[in-house]
Structure formats: structure tokens, C-alpha cells
Design a protein around this motif. Structure first.
Motif, PDB file in Angstrom:
ATOM      1  N   SER A 179      21.762  43.469   1.589  1.00  0.00           N
ATOM      2  CA  SER A 179      23.107  43.047   2.025  1.00  0.00           C
ATOM      3  C   SER A 179      23.078  42.320   3.363  1.00  0.00           C
ATOM      4  CB  SER A 179      24.036  44.253   2.116  1.00  0.00           C
ATOM      5  OG  SER A 179      23.534  45.200   3.050  1.00  0.00           O
ATOM      6  N   SER A 180      21.949  42.423   4.093  1.00  0.00           N
ATOM      7  CA  SER A 180      21.843  41.711   5.367  1.00  0.00           C
ATOM      8  C   SER A 180      21.368  40.262   5.195  1.00  0.00           C
ATOM      9  CB  SER A 180      20.886  42.463   6.300  1.00  0.00           C
ATOM     10  OG  SER A 180      19.568  42.403   5.798  1.00  0.00           O
ATOM     11  N   LYS A 181      20.979  39.879   3.995  1.00  0.00           N
ATOM     12  CA  LYS A 181      20.438  38.552   3.734  1.00  0.00           C
ATOM     13  C   LYS A 181      21.551  37.557   3.414  1.00  0.00           C
ATOM     14  CE  LYS A 181      16.178  39.874   4.197  1.00  0.00           C
ATOM     15  NZ  LYS A 181      15.349  39.414   5.340  1.00  0.00           N
ATOM     16  N   GLU A 182      21.282  36.297   3.788  1.00  0.00           N
ATOM     17  CA  GLU A 182      22.192  35.205   3.436  1.00  0.00           C
ATOM     18  C   GLU A 182      21.674  34.489   2.191  1.00  0.00           C
ATOM     19  OE1 GLU A 182      22.647  32.654   6.801  1.00  0.00           O
ATOM     20  OE2 GLU A 182      23.517  34.229   8.077  1.00  0.00           O
ATOM     21  N   TYR A 183      22.551  33.767   1.599  1.00  0.00           N
ATOM     22  CA  TYR A 183      22.217  33.089   0.338  1.00  0.00           C
ATOM     23  C   TYR A 183      21.043  32.140   0.542  1.00  0.00           C
ATOM     24  CZ  TYR A 183      22.676  30.179  -3.815  1.00  0.00           C
ATOM     25  OH  TYR A 183      22.430  29.474  -4.981  1.00  0.00           O
ATOM     26  N   GLU A 184      21.060  31.367   1.628  1.00  0.00           N
ATOM     27  CA  GLU A 184      20.000  30.385   1.887  1.00  0.00           C
ATOM     28  C   GLU A 184      18.642  31.071   2.103  1.00  0.00           C
ATOM     29  OE1 GLU A 184      22.868  30.526   3.409  1.00  0.00           O
ATOM     30  OE2 GLU A 184      23.869  28.723   2.588  1.00  0.00           O
ATOM     31  N   MET A 185      18.629  32.326   2.567  1.00  0.00           N
ATOM     32  CA  MET A 185      17.387  33.038   2.862  1.00  0.00           C
ATOM     33  C   MET A 185      16.687  33.550   1.594  1.00  0.00           C
ATOM     34  SD  MET A 185      18.840  35.217   6.108  1.00  0.00           S
ATOM     35  CE  MET A 185      17.349  36.161   6.334  1.00  0.00           C
ATOM     36  N   VAL A 186      17.424  33.769   0.535  1.00  0.00           N
ATOM     37  CA  VAL A 186      16.841  34.351  -0.685  1.00  0.00           C
ATOM     38  C   VAL A 186      16.836  33.368  -1.850  1.00  0.00           C
ATOM     39  CG1 VAL A 186      17.508  36.672  -0.010  1.00  0.00           C
ATOM     40  CG2 VAL A 186      19.065  35.297  -1.411  1.00  0.00           C
ATOM     41  N   ASN A 187      17.304  32.135  -1.614  1.00  0.00           N
ATOM     42  CA  ASN A 187      17.419  31.180  -2.705  1.00  0.00           C
ATOM     43  C   ASN A 187      16.167  30.325  -2.849  1.00  0.00           C
ATOM     44  OD1 ASN A 187      18.970  30.141  -4.859  1.00  0.00           O
ATOM     45  ND2 ASN A 187      19.547  28.350  -3.636  1.00  0.00           N
ATOM     46  N   THR A 188      15.138  30.583  -2.057  1.00  0.00           N
ATOM     47  CA  THR A 188      13.885  29.834  -2.143  1.00  0.00           C
ATOM     48  C   THR A 188      12.746  30.793  -2.548  1.00  0.00           C
ATOM     49  OG1 THR A 188      13.335  30.199   0.182  1.00  0.00           O
ATOM     50  CG2 THR A 188      14.669  28.244  -0.337  1.00  0.00           C
ATOM     51  N   VAL A 189      11.641  30.179  -3.005  1.00  0.00           N
ATOM     52  CA  VAL A 189      10.487  30.987  -3.399  1.00  0.00           C
ATOM     53  C   VAL A 189       9.923  31.731  -2.189  1.00  0.00           C
ATOM     54  CG1 VAL A 189       8.157  30.929  -4.331  1.00  0.00           C
ATOM     55  CG2 VAL A 189       9.923  29.472  -5.319  1.00  0.00           C
ATOM     56  N   GLN A 190       9.824  31.022  -1.081  1.00  0.00           N
ATOM     57  CA  GLN A 190       9.295  31.657   0.125  1.00  0.00           C
ATOM     58  C   GLN A 190      10.197  32.799   0.579  1.00  0.00           C
ATOM     59  OE1 GLN A 190       6.396  31.010   1.498  1.00  0.00           O
ATOM     60  NE2 GLN A 190       6.677  32.507   3.170  1.00  0.00           N
ATOM     61  N   GLY A 191      11.510  32.584   0.470  1.00  0.00           N
ATOM     62  CA  GLY A 191      12.454  33.625   0.870  1.00  0.00           C
ATOM     63  C   GLY A 191      12.338  34.863  -0.026  1.00  0.00           C
ATOM     64  N   LYS A 192      12.112  34.650  -1.321  1.00  0.00           N
ATOM     65  CA  LYS A 192      11.947  35.794  -2.258  1.00  0.00           C
ATOM     66  C   LYS A 192      10.672  36.580  -1.950  1.00  0.00           C
ATOM     67  CE  LYS A 192      14.419  33.795  -6.225  1.00  0.00           C
ATOM     68  NZ  LYS A 192      14.907  32.545  -5.580  1.00  0.00           N
ATOM     69  N   MET A 193       9.582  35.874  -1.610  1.00  0.00           N
ATOM     70  CA  MET A 193       8.319  36.540  -1.295  1.00  0.00           C
ATOM     71  C   MET A 193       8.444  37.376  -0.016  1.00  0.00           C
ATOM     72  SD  MET A 193       5.662  33.450  -2.256  1.00  0.00           S
ATOM     73  CE  MET A 193       4.227  34.355  -1.725  1.00  0.00           C
ATOM     74  N   GLU A 194       9.123  36.809   0.973  1.00  0.00           N
ATOM     75  CA  GLU A 194       9.318  37.557   2.217  1.00  0.00           C
ATOM     76  C   GLU A 194      10.182  38.796   1.978  1.00  0.00           C
ATOM     77  OE1 GLU A 194      10.965  34.835   5.008  1.00  0.00           O
ATOM     78  OE2 GLU A 194       9.095  33.690   5.244  1.00  0.00           O
ATOM     79  N   LEU A 195      11.210  38.633   1.155  1.00  0.00           N
ATOM     80  CA  LEU A 195      12.078  39.775   0.844  1.00  0.00           C
ATOM     81  C   LEU A 195      11.303  40.872   0.106  1.00  0.00           C
ATOM     82  CD1 LEU A 195      14.868  41.068   0.800  1.00  0.00           C
ATOM     83  CD2 LEU A 195      15.354  39.786  -1.309  1.00  0.00           C
ATOM     84  N   ARG A 196      10.427  40.462  -0.781  1.00  0.00           N
ATOM     85  CA  ARG A 196       9.607  41.444  -1.518  1.00  0.00           C
ATOM     86  C   ARG A 196       8.715  42.232  -0.566  1.00  0.00           C
ATOM     87  NH1 ARG A 196       5.408  38.731  -5.361  1.00  0.00           N
ATOM     88  NH2 ARG A 196       4.518  38.329  -3.293  1.00  0.00           N
ATOM     89  N   ASP A 197       8.106  41.541   0.392  1.00  0.00           N
ATOM     90  CA  ASP A 197       7.248  42.233   1.357  1.00  0.00           C
ATOM     91  C   ASP A 197       8.066  43.205   2.218  1.00  0.00           C
ATOM     92  OD1 ASP A 197       5.110  40.794   0.390  1.00  0.00           O
ATOM     93  OD2 ASP A 197       5.221  39.249   1.953  1.00  0.00           O
ATOM     94  N   GLU A 198       9.276  42.812   2.557  1.00  0.00           N
ATOM     95  CA  GLU A 198      10.123  43.686   3.367  1.00  0.00           C
ATOM     96  C   GLU A 198      10.536  44.941   2.584  1.00  0.00           C
ATOM     97  OE1 GLU A 198      13.389  41.305   4.654  1.00  0.00           O
ATOM     98  OE2 GLU A 198      12.213  40.154   6.103  1.00  0.00           O
ATOM     99  N   VAL A 199      10.793  44.765   1.292  1.00  0.00           N
ATOM    100  CA  VAL A 199      11.133  45.915   0.447  1.00  0.00           C
ATOM    101  C   VAL A 199       9.962  46.900   0.399  1.00  0.00           C
ATOM    102  CG1 VAL A 199      11.588  46.634  -1.929  1.00  0.00           C
ATOM    103  CG2 VAL A 199      12.837  44.704  -0.960  1.00  0.00           C
ATOM    104  N   LEU A 200       8.750  46.368   0.209  1.00  0.00           N
ATOM    105  CA  LEU A 200       7.562  47.234   0.145  1.00  0.00           C
ATOM    106  C   LEU A 200       7.352  47.990   1.457  1.00  0.00           C
ATOM    107  CD1 LEU A 200       5.010  48.258  -1.248  1.00  0.00           C
ATOM    108  CD2 LEU A 200       3.838  46.176  -0.493  1.00  0.00           C
ATOM    109  N   GLU A 201       7.566  47.294   2.576  1.00  0.00           N
ATOM    110  CA  GLU A 201       7.382  47.932   3.884  1.00  0.00           C
ATOM    111  C   GLU A 201       8.360  49.088   4.062  1.00  0.00           C
ATOM    112  OE1 GLU A 201       7.441  46.753   8.646  1.00  0.00           O
ATOM    113  OE2 GLU A 201       7.785  45.222   7.112  1.00  0.00           O
TER     114      GLU A 201
END
Length: 223
Positions: A179-201
Motif C-alpha cells: 500500500s506504500s507503493k505508487e503505480y509508477e513504481m510497480v508498473n515496470t519489470v524492475q519495479g516488480k523485481m525490487e518489490l519481490r526482494d522487499e517482500v522476501l526481506e
């Protein structure tokens, strides 16, 4: 007539002496017979006792211990089973300690269903699936939402028991992150990969001991 009487008396005397001699000869023979009978009786008794003990020794030689020995063996087996159960409890306690304090992965194998009676072993997967997340994205003038399904890769299938108690904590932390993410941050491949790493952490900070090795998105919709 007077002359015949001494002769008859002599004959009777000789006859009496003969009977006495026979009686004297008969006594030793009688004692011998009695002795033989006693020997036979003793020998028969000894043979009978040996014959009765023979089957018992044979049964013991074939590995059939008496009932008392079987009870003692059974009594010795019970403490062994109790020790095995105590060892399993200790392993689980150590695993729980690692869950809070970190360290090596300890996820003991699941016992076969049905205990000693056999049965199929419980089959578990090394993938732990979380229920889908649906959140409103941050910083958007118009309402945008994100739907994500997360699967966790475990070190072992048996680690499931240590992950399940933390489902509520993991979902809360991941929801706050999404819920802290913006649309532009998760709408790219790089943004999805970073989000995945943050979830794992975040998951690893909750589930200790390196029991969770990875996080994967199996559903990702942002609009």
C-alpha cells in the motif's frame, strides 16, 4: 514197626534241613531282585526328569524365552520408545528456539501417519502459498489498486510448521509494503523485481533461521 520210626525220623530230619538250606539260599536272591527293582526305579525317574527338561532347553535354544523373560524384554523396549519420543520433543524445542534466535535451519522430518502401526507419510510441498493481496496504491489522483499473489520458497517442506504460525504477521507487513507503493513504481519489470526482494526481506525478518529461501509473484495486477 519200631525199626521204621528212626528211619522215618531221619528222612524227616533230612527233608527239614533241605528246606532250611533252600530258604537260606532264597534270601540273597530276594535281596538281589529288590536291589534290581530299586535301581530300575531310580534310573526310570532320572530318565523321566531328563526327558521333561529336554523340551524346555530346545524351546530356549530356538529363541523362545520364558514368559518372565519376555516381560522383561518388553519392559526394556518401553523406555527406549519413551527416549525416542523425548528426543523428538527436544528437536522440536531446539527448532523453535532457532525460530526466535536465528541460526541453522532445523525442520525435523514429519513422523509417519499412524505411529508404529504404519501408514502413508504426510506429503508436504516446499512452497507456501499466501492468500492474494488487494490494496489501493499510494499517490494516485484516481483510485488505482494492486492485486498480488505471493508464494514462498521454503528450505524444506517440513518448515511449513514454522511458517504457518506467522501468517498474520507476514500478511500485515506485506500489506503495509504494497500500500506504500505508487503505480509508477510497480508498473515496470524492475519495479516488480525490487518489490519481490522487499517482500522476501520482510518475511525473513519474521520467520527466523533461513527457513524461507525465496518469494515469487504468481499473480500481479496493477491498474
Amino acid at each position: 514197626m519200631a525199626e521204621e520210626k528212626p528211619e522215618e525220623a531221619a528222612k524227616q530230619g533230612e527233608h527239614g534241613e533241605g528246606e532250611e538250606k533252600l530258604k537260606k539260599k532264597g534270601l540273597p536272591i530276594l535281596w538281589i531282585v529288590i536291589g534290581l527293582l530299586i535301581v530300575l526305579l531310580i534310573g526310570g525317574a532320572v530318565y523321566f526328569l531328563k526327558f521333561m527338561k529336554g523340551p524346555e532347553k530346545t524351546a530356549q535354544g530356538k529363541g523362545k524365552p520364558p514368559a518372565d523373560e519376555q516381560k522383561e524384554e518388553h519392559a526394556e523396549e518401553e523406555p527406549a520408545e519413551e527416549e525416542h519420543a523425548e528426543e523428538a520433543d527436544e528437536e522440536e524445542e531446539h527448532a523453535e528456539e532457532d525460530d526466535h534466535g536465528g541460526g541453522k535451519v532445523k525442520c525435523p522430518e514429519e513422523a509417519a501417519a499412524g505411529g508404529h502401526g504404519g501408514g502413508k507419510k504426510k506429503v508436504e510441498s516446499d512452497t507456501f502459498k499466501l492468500e492474494p493481496f488487494i490494496v489501493n496504491l499510494s499517490g494516485a489522483s484516481d483510485v488505482k489498486f494492486l492485486k498480488v499473489t505471493v508464494n514462498l520458497k521454503l528450505a524444506k517442506a517440513q518448515c511449513t510448521r514454522f511458517v504457518e504460525p506467522h501468517i498474520a504477521e507476514m500478511r500485515d507487513s506485506i500489506l503495509m509494503l504494497l500500500s506504500s507503493k505508487e503505480y509508477e513504481m510497480v508498473n515496470t519489470v524492475q519495479g516488480k523485481m525490487e518489490l519481490r526482494d522487499e517482500v522476501l526481506e520482510r518475511v525473513k525478518n519474521i520467520v527466523k533461521g533461513d527457513r524461507v529461501k525465496g518469494a515469487f509473484f504468481t499473480d500481479f495486477v496493477a491498474q
